[in-house]
Design an enzyme around this catalytic site. Structure first.
Site, short mmCIF file in Angstrom:
data_model
loop_
_atom_site.label_atom_id
_atom_site.label_comp_id
_atom_site.label_asym_id
_atom_site.label_seq_id
_atom_site.Cartn_x
_atom_site.Cartn_y
_atom_site.Cartn_z
CG ASP A 1 -8.00 -44.13 -42.50
OD1 ASP A 1 -8.65 -44.53 -43.44
OD2 ASP A 1 -8.42 -44.33 -41.38
CD GLU B 1 -14.80 -51.09 -44.05
OE1 GLU B 1 -13.61 -50.39 -43.63
OE2 GLU B 1 -14.68 -51.52 -45.10
CE1 TYR C 1 -10.21 -52.97 -47.55
CE2 TYR C 1 -11.66 -53.11 -45.78
CZ TYR C 1 -11.30 -52.24 -46.81
OH TYR C 1 -11.34 -51.15 -47.01
#
Lengths: 410, 264
Positions: free
Chosen positions: B60, B49, B174
């Site tokens: 994040d 990734e 995911y």
């Protein structure tokens, strides 16, 4: 008193996905999607619930001090009067609310919603500190844990408000990422929410962010426009001709405008921050200079570079120092229902001084941007015009910044 | 063309759990990124990734935020990232999955973005701020172009949402292992085990677990719980950023091998 249910959202926008035309939506990590759905469901459930609306109305009256006046600014009106032009300038005095700005309308209503949703931990972002203070205030009032995210740059510019929040028992979390301003504080608040979503309600402070915030925050501030309509009716038995408000995220402007959107005779003007100047690139003129994109969960106009990276905004006013804007403003711009212009730091300071000297009212630096537009608007007008400003906040918090800017000139 | 789904198929036939390391492109510089892709491919990565640095990475945590900020300070842009992919992709067997926020895609225009990533040799996409409701606009053209768009499932997702996401997700699903942002965590949340079981009951598609896996032990744990892939980001970004370029590359080579060994 009788409780007025919060007005249903206008028939056209937003749609079920939170879209105002192409703008709005929910561009957030999956983790938050259920929380947004829960919030929307709670909002829809309580907005017309008599018990909720009665509690909100009662607190708006006795705690916030509503209805606040629609004040005729006689000397300011005279200042702009010419032989062929007679303005009547009115100020909707949101600065007289408890905590000194319009922000508490929304913070209070969201706190009542959070309590009903069983959330005891509250987070919020703040730029100028007015939304942070309003949130800290209502959290103190209801005994809720309160964490305010604030950029380090803004903490420096708005020391007084940082201290006020701490006095009110809130934790102020400094955010040093990026340039340490409202954009970064908002990102950090969203990250906190992603992490603590089950226990926490995020009291977003503007008509920005993912659906349902732009709709909900607008509706909680729509009381500004409703009172204004009634006060205009009482004063002269009609509508205002022109509405003017400053626009950062755009909550005070939406609060004033919303009631008048269907009234096509009413001109609506939003004033953004041109910072040092639009040409310098150091500005926060999102609607006038930006382009559509995605920031903080919504599609709207924003300041971005040619790679789609968000550009830092610049303004002397911490509350307008934001590279995005609420999606409904983007919609009002594109549909040409509202007009948007930008004024510089310098013009805003001059307007702050003018209002202080002519009316004995020191407006917030954010609010001063709206008044500064009179310099450009008045020369374009003739005849008699009733102009209503949203006097969205008071300037006590800005005295230090203004003193610094003016140096020894005062 | 390499495909994430096919790669998972091959791994499944050999009863293998995939290792998907993540790095931020352009941190510390693009040259190192090119080398790191090869190093990871040679040391057990089954897919990689590659994060496109973005100014406002909402999903994040501090480690990847800081890496993105450093890359942007060096003016690393999408075109530079794609140039690196174009250079490295032919040399490695593993598919490259681009991890990017939505605004740079939107700004470029979905069609031209997809064409460009395809031309560069990208196999799949992960867009963390594009949930199912907003993803349709990207999914359809991507499918036509043969780019696999992987959607994310969170611990907060309802069974109905999980089902809908699983149906639409391409390549794999995911699974975000924590309610939170990316970053190193000392322990895997125990509910990941149940989430994996629920997901496997819902879909036949492979499931990759990410956000918070930072040690070989944790990677093995999610494998034992039924994950088809372990995705490791911040722990690799951190190692690559520490010390010199050479020591960073050496550190991620060793770490990547140890992760792969733990799940083999």
């Amino acid at each position: 008193m009788t409780a007025t249910p919060i007005k249903n959202t206008s028939t056209s926008v937003p749609d079920k996905l939170g879209r105002f035309g192409p703008y709005g939506g929910k561009y957030v990590p999956e983790t938050l999607m259920p929380a947004l759905a829960e919030l929307e469901a709670a909002y829809n459930k309580y907005k017309n619930d008599p018990e909720f609306t009665q509690e909100l109305q009662g607190l708006l009256k006795d705690y916030v001090g509503r209805a606040n006046p629609l004040y005729f600014a006689e000397r300011l009106s005279q200042h702009y009067t010419r032989p062929d032009f007679t303005p009547e300038i009115y100020l909707k005095r949101e600065d007289l609310n408890h905590t000194g700005a319009h922000k508490i309308n929304n913070a209070l209503a969201q706190a009542l919603l959070a309590i009903r949703m069983g959330k005891k931990r509250i987070i919020a972002e703040t730029g100028a500190g007015q939304h942070g203070v309003a949130t800290a205030t209502v959290c103190a009032r209801f005994g809720l844990e309160c964490i305010i995210y604030m950029g380090v740059e803004d903490m420096e510019r708005q020391k007084l408000n940082v201290f006020r929040m701490r006095l009110l028992g809130a934790t102020v979390e400094p955010v040093s990422a990026g340039t340490g301003t409202l954009k970064d504080a908002t990102s950090q608040a969203i990250r906190d929410w992603v992490t603590n979503v089950e226990s926490t309600h995020y009291i977003l402070g503007s008509v920005a962010g993912p659906h349902p915030y732009p709709m909900m925050v607008r509706d909680f501030h729509a009381v500004i426009g409703r009172e204004t309509r009634q006060q205009c009716e009482e004063k002269w038995g009609g509508l205002p001709d022109i509405l003017i408000a400053c626009v950062g995220g755009g909550s005070n402007a939406m609060g004033l405008f919303y009631e008048f959107i269907p009234e096509s005779s009413v001109r609506m003007i939003g004033v953004e921050a041109a910072g040092e100047s639009v040409a310098s690139g150091k500005h926060a003129a999102t609607l006038t200079e930006g382009s559509p994109g995605i920031l903080h969960g919504a599609m709207s106009y924003l300041l971005q570079d040619n790679q789609g990276q968000i550009i830092e905004a610049h303004s002397i006013s911490a509350g307008l120092d934001y590279p995005g804007v609420g999606p409904e403003h983007s919609y009002l711009k594109d549909t040409q229902r509202a007009e948007y212009y930008a004024v510089t730091d310098l013009e805003a300071i001059a307007a702050l001084r003018l209002l202080s000297e002519q009316e004995g009212i020191i407006p917030a630096l954010e609010t001063a941007h709206a008044f500064a537009y009179l310099e450009k608007l008045c020369p374009q007008l003739t005849g008699n015009h009733r102009i209503v400003f949203n006097c969205s906040g008071r300037g006590d918090k800005d005295v230090e910044t203004v003193a610094k800017y003016l140096g020894d000139k005062l | 063309m390499k495909s994430v789904a096919r790669r998972f198929q091959q791994l499944k036939e050999n009863s293998q759990c995939a290792l998907i390391p993540f790095i931020t492109a352009g941190d510390p510089d693009l040259e190192t990124t090119a080398k790191a892709l090869e190093v990871l491919a040679q040391n057990g990565a089954d897919m990689i990734e590659l994060g496109v640095p973005y100014s406002d990475p909402l999903a994040d945590g501090p480690t990847i935020q800081a890496a993105a900020t450093r890359a942007l300070a060096k003016n690393v842009q999408l075109d530079d990232v794609l140039a690196v992919v174009k250079q490295v992709a032919p040399k490695i067997e593993v598919p490259i999955i681009l991890f990017t926020y939505y605004n740079p895609i939107y700004y470029r225009g979905i069609e031209s973005f997809l064409q460009q990533v395809k031309d560069a040799g990208v196999s799949g996409l992960v867009v963390p701020d594009l949930p199912l409701e907003e993803a349709e606009i990207l999914l359809e053209p991507a499918q036509k172009m043969g780019i696999e768009v992987t959607l994310l499932v969170a611990p907060t997702s309802s069974p109905e949402r999980i089902k809908a996401i699983a149906t639409q997700s391409q390549g794999f699903i995911y699974l975000v292992s924590v309610t939170g942002v990316t970053g190193v965590r000392s322990q895997m949340a125990a509910n990941v085990k149940d989430l994996l079981a629920d997901l496997h009951n819902t879909t036949d598609k492979p499931i990759g677990v990410g956000f918070g896996i930072s040690s070989p032990e944790q990677a093995k744990q999610v494998k034992d719980w039924g994950a088809d892939a372990a995705i490791v980001g911040s722990a690799i970004v951190e190692r690559l950023a520490n010390g010199t370029t050479e020591s960073g590359l050496k550190a991620i080579a060793e770490f990547c091998s140890s992760l792969k060994q733990a799940i083999s």
